[in-house]
Design an enzyme around this catalytic site. Structure first.
Site, PDB file in Angstrom:
ATOM      1  N   GLU A  25       9.295  -7.366  -5.311  1.00  0.00           N
ATOM      2  CA  GLU A  25       8.694  -7.759  -4.028  1.00  0.00           C
ATOM      3  C   GLU A  25       7.815  -9.000  -4.213  1.00  0.00           C
ATOM      4  OE1 GLU A  25       5.210  -5.457  -2.526  1.00  0.00           O
ATOM      5  OE2 GLU A  25       6.606  -4.805  -0.976  1.00  0.00           O
ATOM      6  N   GLU A  35       2.607  -3.697   7.729  1.00  0.00           N
ATOM      7  CA  GLU A  35       2.102  -2.327   7.858  1.00  0.00           C
ATOM      8  C   GLU A  35       0.593  -2.278   7.669  1.00  0.00           C
ATOM      9  OE1 GLU A  35       5.056  -0.264   5.097  1.00  0.00           O
ATOM     10  OE2 GLU A  35       5.963  -0.132   7.089  1.00  0.00           O
ATOM     11  N   ASP A  41       1.028  -4.650  11.869  1.00  0.00           N
ATOM     12  CA  ASP A  41       1.883  -5.829  11.729  1.00  0.00           C
ATOM     13  C   ASP A  41       3.099  -5.508  10.847  1.00  0.00           C
ATOM     14  OD1 ASP A  41       0.921  -5.886   9.099  1.00  0.00           O
ATOM     15  OD2 ASP A  41      -0.454  -7.551   9.453  1.00  0.00           O
TER      16      ASP A  41
HETATM   17  C1  BGC Z   1       5.888  -4.378   3.365  1.00  0.00           C
HETATM   18  C2  BGC Z   1       6.782  -4.108   4.564  1.00  0.00           C
HETATM   19  C3  BGC Z   1       8.113  -3.562   4.086  1.00  0.00           C
HETATM   20  C4  BGC Z   1       7.912  -2.336   3.183  1.00  0.00           C
HETATM   21  C5  BGC Z   1       9.213  -1.880   2.556  1.00  0.00           C
HETATM   22  C6  BGC Z   1       5.742  -3.110   2.515  1.00  0.00           C
HETATM   23  O1  BGC Z   1       5.025  -3.399   1.352  1.00  0.00           O
HETATM   24  O2  BGC Z   1       4.619  -4.820   3.781  1.00  0.00           O
HETATM   25  O3  BGC Z   1       6.992  -5.296   5.284  1.00  0.00           O
HETATM   26  O4  BGC Z   1       8.917  -3.232   5.188  1.00  0.00           O
HETATM   27  O5  BGC Z   1       7.025  -2.662   2.129  1.00  0.00           O
HETATM   28  O6  BGC Z   1       9.765  -2.885   1.781  1.00  0.00           O
END
Ligand code: BGC
Length: 381
Positions: A328, A175, A172
């Protein structure tokens, strides 16, 4: 002061502003045109098609089209340089021989190379980001009026890939959860094929997009008028918000939209906080994501609930660290404190700044000012 996943003791004295976010995104862009997911975090130093396409879209929203154009040229060159990879993937789909190694990756080095395969490698076969790139490219062309032959060739290549591979089970957009046909992934692919189909005047892409849209609304991907994560998993995932804004795959006042968004608010929005990805998430404790709070704000505006959008904006701004940088996730109320400790030990502090968080913040700010303009249109002279 907030407890971010990576930084538990911060004093906020500078503050986040839209201008700072624009500077961060453009200032972190590599000469190649790639945006790293985070300019300073070791694991996030790659150019993810997903994160970068959201950054490019944010740059288009604030009229920094040159930055977005550089990103799209970089992606186009990477796609054309990996034409053999896409051709092999198409053969694998046709022969029913798909595996994680044969399918093209979701991220590249900033020079456009594939990441070296290591034991620590994070899963890479994700289709949503290819769909989202097409969506963001079509949007970029309609806003900037610029289409170039190599962008067109790369878009046609990716369209061919997605028309064939759209329903192949993959990881998904987080990831995770391999081997499923994720509703949110299908939505990204449907939106990308629909808009690239219109841009390239490709009837097959448009028809494929429509068949995917019908699949999403059918009995495998819905339950009691709500979209679900994937067939067999009836939870909602906050990435489903994108089905409504920006993809507009179905009207925001449709029963499915109303029920799905209500569930996301009830089950994933933390009161006075941000938005979790899904119930049971353990990555960095399964905390509250900045970028999903921004998405909920944008969806709320489309539903006429500007107050919720303003709350999301205020929460995001209060979540920035002293330098005005957004992480994040914010771990005020992790679903699993134990797994927060696990990820901190494994990867260190959460990625801060995460450019995708800043991009979504900018998009929310733009959506709010568009909504204010619609409410109080300027008087003609
Ligand atoms: C997220 C992804 C993202 C990646 C880079 C991962 O922790 O689940 O959606 O693209 O980090 O930011």
């Amino acid at each position: 002061m907030r407890a971010s996943v990576g930084d538990n003791a911060r004093v906020r004295d500078v503050g986040l502003t839209p201008e700072l976010s624009v500077e961060l995104i453009t200032g972190s862009q590599a000469e190649s045109g790639a945006y790293p997911a985070s300019p300073v975090h070791d694991v996030y130093r790659y150019g993810w098609l997903r994160d970068g396409s959201w950054c490019a879209h944010a740059m288009d929203r604030v009229d920094r089209h040159a930055s977005a154009a550089a990103w799209h040229r970089w992606v186009a060159d990477v796609m054309l340089g990996h034409e053999h990879r896409l051709a092999r993937a198409l053969e694998a789909v046709r022969d029913g021989a798909v595996d994680d190694q044969v399918m093209p990756p979701a991220r590249f080095t900033l020079d456009g190379e594939e990441e070296p395969v290591t034991e620590k490698q994070w899963p890479n076969f994700q289709l949503d980001c290819y769909g989202f790139w097409l969506w963001s490219l079509a949007d970029h062309v309609s806003r900037s009026g610029e289409m170039e032959p190599r962008l067109e060739s790369a878009a046609r290549l990716v369209v061919r890939y997605l028309v064939a591979a759209a329903e192949v089970p993959c990881y998904d957009c987080w990831e995770e959860h391999p081997g499923h046909r994720h509703t949110s992934t299908l939505a990204s692919v449907a939106a990308g094929l629909r808009d690239a189909g219109a841009l390239l005047d490709d009837a097959e892409a448009r028809e494929r997009a429509e068949s995917l849209r019908r699949l999403i609304l059918g009995p495998e991907h819905t339950l009691a008028s709500s979209l679900i994560r994937f067939p067999g998993d009836t939870r909602v995932d906050a990435s489903l918000l994108w089905t409504f804004v920006p993809y507009a795959l179905l009207p925001g006042n449709s029963e499915i939209a109303v029920t799905t968004i209500r569930r996301i608010r009830d089950e994933l929005h933390v009161p006075a906080g941000g938005v979790r990805r899904y119930q049971g998430d353990t990555f960095y404790g399964g905390a509250e994501w900045i970028l999903l709070a921004a998405s909920l704000g944008s969806v709320a505006i489309a539903q006429g609930d500007t107050d919720l959008a303003l709350l999301m904006r205020a929460w995001i701004e209060a979540s920035a660290n002293a330098a005005g940088h957004l992480p994040e996730q914010i771990a005020d109320r992790p679903q699993s404190p134990h797994m927060l400790a696990y990820w901190q030990k494994r990867w260190g502090q959460t990625a801060t700044p995460l450019l995708w968080s800043h991009a979504m913040y900018l998009i929310l700010v733009e959506d709010l000012s568009d909504a204010a303009r619609d409410e109080h249109p300027a008087r003609p002279n």
